[in-house]
Motif scaffolding. Structure first.
Motif, PDB file in Angstrom:
ATOM      1  N   ALA B 147       0.824  -1.215   0.000  1.00  0.00           N
ATOM      2  CA  ALA B 147       0.000   0.000   0.000  1.00  0.00           C
ATOM      3  C   ALA B 147       0.857   1.263   0.000  1.00  0.00           C
ATOM      4  CB  ALA B 147      -0.920   0.001   1.224  1.00  0.00           C
ATOM      5  N   SER B 148       2.033   1.186   0.608  1.00  0.00           N
ATOM      6  CA  SER B 148       2.863   2.392   0.779  1.00  0.00           C
ATOM      7  C   SER B 148       3.758   2.688  -0.417  1.00  0.00           C
ATOM      8  CB  SER B 148       3.751   2.239   2.018  1.00  0.00           C
ATOM      9  OG  SER B 148       2.969   1.983   3.153  1.00  0.00           O
ATOM     10  N   PHE B 149       3.875   1.739  -1.353  1.00  0.00           N
ATOM     11  CA  PHE B 149       4.862   1.917  -2.419  1.00  0.00           C
ATOM     12  C   PHE B 149       4.218   2.139  -3.779  1.00  0.00           C
ATOM     13  CE2 PHE B 149       7.035   0.095   1.087  1.00  0.00           C
ATOM     14  CZ  PHE B 149       8.288   0.678   1.054  1.00  0.00           C
ATOM     15  N   ASP B 150       4.311   3.376  -4.248  1.00  0.00           N
ATOM     16  CA  ASP B 150       3.848   3.739  -5.580  1.00  0.00           C
ATOM     17  C   ASP B 150       4.808   3.122  -6.592  1.00  0.00           C
ATOM     18  OD1 ASP B 150       2.775   4.966  -7.776  1.00  0.00           O
ATOM     19  OD2 ASP B 150       3.368   7.011  -7.208  1.00  0.00           O
ATOM     20  N   LEU B 151       4.275   2.495  -7.624  1.00  0.00           N
ATOM     21  CA  LEU B 151       5.133   1.883  -8.655  1.00  0.00           C
ATOM     22  C   LEU B 151       5.106   2.682  -9.949  1.00  0.00           C
ATOM     23  CD1 LEU B 151       4.060  -1.868  -8.170  1.00  0.00           C
ATOM     24  CD2 LEU B 151       5.896  -0.618  -7.013  1.00  0.00           C
ATOM     25  N   GLY B 152       4.214   3.675 -10.015  1.00  0.00           N
ATOM     26  CA  GLY B 152       4.042   4.438 -11.249  1.00  0.00           C
ATOM     27  C   GLY B 152       2.819   3.970 -12.020  1.00  0.00           C
ATOM     28  N   GLU B 153       1.950   3.196 -11.340  1.00  0.00           N
ATOM     29  CA  GLU B 153       0.763   2.648 -11.994  1.00  0.00           C
ATOM     30  C   GLU B 153      -0.324   3.703 -12.157  1.00  0.00           C
ATOM     31  OE1 GLU B 153       1.717   1.856  -8.871  1.00  0.00           O
ATOM     32  OE2 GLU B 153       0.023   2.254  -7.544  1.00  0.00           O
ATOM     33  N   ASP B 154      -1.314   3.393 -13.014  1.00  0.00           N
ATOM     34  CA  ASP B 154      -2.502   4.247 -13.111  1.00  0.00           C
ATOM     35  C   ASP B 154      -3.440   3.970 -11.952  1.00  0.00           C
ATOM     36  OD1 ASP B 154      -2.129   5.682 -15.668  1.00  0.00           O
ATOM     37  OD2 ASP B 154      -2.004   3.651 -16.457  1.00  0.00           O
ATOM     38  N   HIS B 155      -3.596   2.688 -11.628  1.00  0.00           N
ATOM     39  CA  HIS B 155      -4.513   2.324 -10.544  1.00  0.00           C
ATOM     40  C   HIS B 155      -3.975   1.129  -9.762  1.00  0.00           C
ATOM     41  CE1 HIS B 155      -7.588   4.787 -12.454  1.00  0.00           C
ATOM     42  NE2 HIS B 155      -7.359   4.142 -13.590  1.00  0.00           N
ATOM     43  N   LYS B 156      -4.212   1.170  -8.458  1.00  0.00           N
ATOM     44  CA  LYS B 156      -4.065  -0.051  -7.679  1.00  0.00           C
ATOM     45  C   LYS B 156      -5.414  -0.758  -7.742  1.00  0.00           C
ATOM     46  CE  LYS B 156      -0.528   0.958  -4.243  1.00  0.00           C
ATOM     47  NZ  LYS B 156      -0.221   2.371  -4.567  1.00  0.00           N
ATOM     48  N   VAL B 157      -5.382  -2.052  -8.007  1.00  0.00           N
ATOM     49  CA  VAL B 157      -6.610  -2.845  -8.031  1.00  0.00           C
ATOM     50  C   VAL B 157      -6.509  -3.863  -6.891  1.00  0.00           C
ATOM     51  CG1 VAL B 157      -7.980  -4.490  -9.370  1.00  0.00           C
ATOM     52  CG2 VAL B 157      -6.831  -2.577 -10.537  1.00  0.00           C
ATOM     53  N   ALA B 158      -7.393  -3.748  -5.912  1.00  0.00           N
ATOM     54  CA  ALA B 158      -7.364  -4.671  -4.775  1.00  0.00           C
ATOM     55  C   ALA B 158      -8.328  -5.816  -5.034  1.00  0.00           C
ATOM     56  CB  ALA B 158      -7.743  -3.936  -3.494  1.00  0.00           C
ATOM     57  N   VAL B 159      -7.819  -7.033  -4.973  1.00  0.00           N
ATOM     58  CA  VAL B 159      -8.658  -8.213  -5.176  1.00  0.00           C
ATOM     59  C   VAL B 159      -8.971  -8.820  -3.809  1.00  0.00           C
ATOM     60  CG1 VAL B 159      -8.834 -10.480  -6.271  1.00  0.00           C
ATOM     61  CG2 VAL B 159      -7.540  -8.650  -7.406  1.00  0.00           C
ATOM     62  N   LEU B 160     -10.251  -9.088  -3.587  1.00  0.00           N
ATOM     63  CA  LEU B 160     -10.677  -9.715  -2.336  1.00  0.00           C
ATOM     64  C   LEU B 160     -11.546 -10.904  -2.725  1.00  0.00           C
ATOM     65  CD1 LEU B 160     -12.259  -7.708   0.594  1.00  0.00           C
ATOM     66  CD2 LEU B 160     -13.217  -9.854  -0.123  1.00  0.00           C
ATOM     67  N   SER B 161     -11.171 -12.083  -2.266  1.00  0.00           N
ATOM     68  CA  SER B 161     -12.004 -13.240  -2.596  1.00  0.00           C
ATOM     69  C   SER B 161     -12.951 -13.502  -1.431  1.00  0.00           C
ATOM     70  CB  SER B 161     -11.134 -14.466  -2.879  1.00  0.00           C
ATOM     71  OG  SER B 161     -10.450 -14.857  -1.724  1.00  0.00           O
ATOM     72  N   ILE B 162     -14.118 -14.037  -1.758  1.00  0.00           N
ATOM     73  CA  ILE B 162     -15.171 -14.094  -0.730  1.00  0.00           C
ATOM     74  C   ILE B 162     -14.890 -15.119   0.363  1.00  0.00           C
ATOM     75  CG2 ILE B 162     -16.898 -13.257  -2.370  1.00  0.00           C
ATOM     76  CD1 ILE B 162     -18.093 -16.132  -2.239  1.00  0.00           C
ATOM     77  N   THR B 163     -13.855 -15.937   0.174  1.00  0.00           N
ATOM     78  CA  THR B 163     -13.491 -16.864   1.261  1.00  0.00           C
ATOM     79  C   THR B 163     -12.748 -16.133   2.379  1.00  0.00           C
ATOM     80  OG1 THR B 163     -11.511 -17.389   0.010  1.00  0.00           O
ATOM     81  CG2 THR B 163     -13.334 -18.926  -0.186  1.00  0.00           C
ATOM     82  N   GLU B 164     -12.373 -14.881   2.116  1.00  0.00           N
ATOM     83  CA  GLU B 164     -11.566 -14.147   3.103  1.00  0.00           C
ATOM     84  C   GLU B 164     -12.401 -13.413   4.154  1.00  0.00           C
ATOM     85  OE1 GLU B 164      -8.804 -11.539   0.984  1.00  0.00           O
ATOM     86  OE2 GLU B 164      -8.855 -12.957  -0.661  1.00  0.00           O
ATOM     87  N   GLY B 165     -13.686 -13.256   3.913  1.00  0.00           N
ATOM     88  CA  GLY B 165     -14.504 -12.499   4.871  1.00  0.00           C
ATOM     89  C   GLY B 165     -14.739 -11.081   4.393  1.00  0.00           C
ATOM     90  N   GLU B 166     -15.954 -10.564   4.693  1.00  0.00           N
ATOM     91  CA  GLU B 166     -16.337  -9.263   4.117  1.00  0.00           C
ATOM     92  C   GLU B 166     -15.691  -8.064   4.786  1.00  0.00           C
ATOM     93  OE1 GLU B 166     -18.639 -11.165   6.629  1.00  0.00           O
ATOM     94  OE2 GLU B 166     -20.134 -10.956   5.079  1.00  0.00           O
ATOM     95  N   ASP B 167     -15.043  -8.287   5.945  1.00  0.00           N
ATOM     96  CA  ASP B 167     -14.491  -7.134   6.667  1.00  0.00           C
ATOM     97  C   ASP B 167     -13.028  -6.833   6.338  1.00  0.00           C
ATOM     98  OD1 ASP B 167     -13.583  -9.418   7.839  1.00  0.00           O
ATOM     99  OD2 ASP B 167     -13.977  -8.804   9.906  1.00  0.00           O
ATOM    100  N   LYS B 168     -12.468  -7.503   5.320  1.00  0.00           N
ATOM    101  CA  LYS B 168     -11.071  -7.233   4.930  1.00  0.00           C
ATOM    102  C   LYS B 168     -10.786  -5.741   4.719  1.00  0.00           C
ATOM    103  CE  LYS B 168      -8.228 -10.650   4.898  1.00  0.00           C
ATOM    104  NZ  LYS B 168      -8.074 -11.750   3.960  1.00  0.00           N
TER     105      LYS B 168
END
Lengths: 113, 257
Positions: B147-168
């Motif tokens: 989260a703290s390291f900018d790579l020069g991207e246009d967007h960070k895309v966070a993937v959350l799978s539903i086995t992980e719980g909705e409060d991630k």
């Protein structure tokens, strides 16, 4: 443990500045770490001891200024302390908080010899 | 008298004192400044090349690599991809991507828990970026440090799978705060799990009111079209005007002949 990388950056910046001043040793340094920065001050302190060995900072005193998270609500204009990212105003419950401080990660000053 | 503790030098000391003659320097320098400068350099280089660049972040096992595999297989004809894979060890993910036919390069961070702008700057040297529309950077599976390291991207895309719980999103607020898009993955498993999609979305918006959200399953294919549409929009926005111009010219020539 990205604090090791962060600590190495602190040491790199400090040494660069010290060399420019032809300093032989850095006696102390002050670092500002915001409560919302995602960096744990204790982990930086821990990493500093290990990473500073053999550098101009070996034995230097590390002072950490912790900057608490603070936000202002755009809706009701109140100001409040926050200890994590949230946009819900504790007073009026609108999702309208604007973060004022707490994201800092800065080498503020140092004492050289 | 000692400025540190107020004791007089004659008294016995139980702590180290800075030597006399120390000089205080104001620095006021951002600790992530070097990474941020390199990330900006990457960003302008990518803009020059007309590249749409995504930094995919998630916990390990959320399905980032499988989403990429499916995307490359489905869109291989529509867009030209290059993929940087970040992991502590092994080239397993780059091998999986390379099997789809897309150029892939693995970065092993060793003990490191995230990719940084310097690694990405060198990582892309392995690609022909003039023949690329989309650069996908799959970060190390970790919801904290990247989260703290900018790579020069246009967007960070966070993937959350539903086995992980909705409060991630509220457990790891920095990452969901930094992301522009959240993908809720593995929705084909919804009938078997107690996962409240609406609650998950509400949690994400608590830490990031502007976050866009897509729900999909890269296994069943449900919801993938919306993701492809999102990618297509991004590519269109980033395409260098001159290359668009060339295409238009080509089209005009074709019509004339």
């Amino acid at each position: 443990m990205h604090e090791v990388g962060i600590t190495r950056s602190i040491i790199e910046i400090a040494e660069e500045n010290a060399r420019r001043e032809k300093a032989e040793k850095i006696l102390s340094l002050t670092v500002e770490i915001g409560g919302l920065s995602g960096v744990v001050p204790e982990a930086v302190e821990f990493a500093f001891e290990a990473c500073s060995k053999g550098t101009l900072l070996e034995g230097a005193e590390l002072r950490i200024d912790r900057i608490p998270g603070r936000a202002r609500c755009e809706e009701c204009e109140c100001e409040c302390d926050i200890d994590r990212y949230t946009y819900a105003c504790p007073t009026c419950e609108a999702f309208a908080l604007n973060i004022l401080q707490g994201e800092e990660l800065r080498l503020k000053e140092m004492e050289i010899d | 008298m000692c400025n540190e503790c107020g004791c007089s030098p004659a008294e016995s000391h139980h702590h180290d004192h800075p030597e006399e003659g120390g000089k205080t320097l104001r620095i006021e320098e951002d600790i992530l400044g070097k990474n941020n400068r390199l990330a900006e350099r990457n960003r302008s280089f990518f803009a020059e090349k007309g590249l749409f660049v995504l930094n995919l972040v998630s916990a390990p096992g959320s399905g980032k690599t499988t989403i990429l595999e499916r995307t490359l297989a489905d869109l291989g004809e529509r867009h030209r991809f290059a993929v940087l894979e970040g992991d502590q060890q092994t080239s397993n993910d780059a091998d999986r991507i390379a099997a789809t036919g897309a150029p892939a390069h693995q970065i092993n961070t060793g003990a490191g828990c995230h990719l940084d702008a310097h690694m990405v700057g060198h990582g892309v040297e392995h690609f022909d970026l003039d023949a690329t529309d989309i650069l996908m950077i799959e970060n190390v599976g970790n919801l904290v440090c990247p989260a703290s390291f900018d790579l020069g991207e246009d967007h960070k895309v966070a993937v959350l799978s539903i086995t992980e719980g909705e409060d991630k999103p509220v457990k790891y607020p920095h990452m969901f705060h930094a992301a522009d898009l959240m993908i809720i993955n593995k929705i084909d498993l919804l009938p078997y799990l107690r996962f409240d999609v609406e609650k998950c979305k509400a949690f994400a918006r608590q830490v990031n009111p502007k976050i866009e959200i897509l729900e999909l399953s890269c296994l069943s294919g449900e919801g993938m079209e919306a993701w492809y549409e999102w990618l297509g929009q991004g590519v269109k926005k980033k395409a260098v005007p001159s290359s668009t111009f060339k295409v238009e010219n080509q089209a005009t020539l074709n019509i004339e002949h």
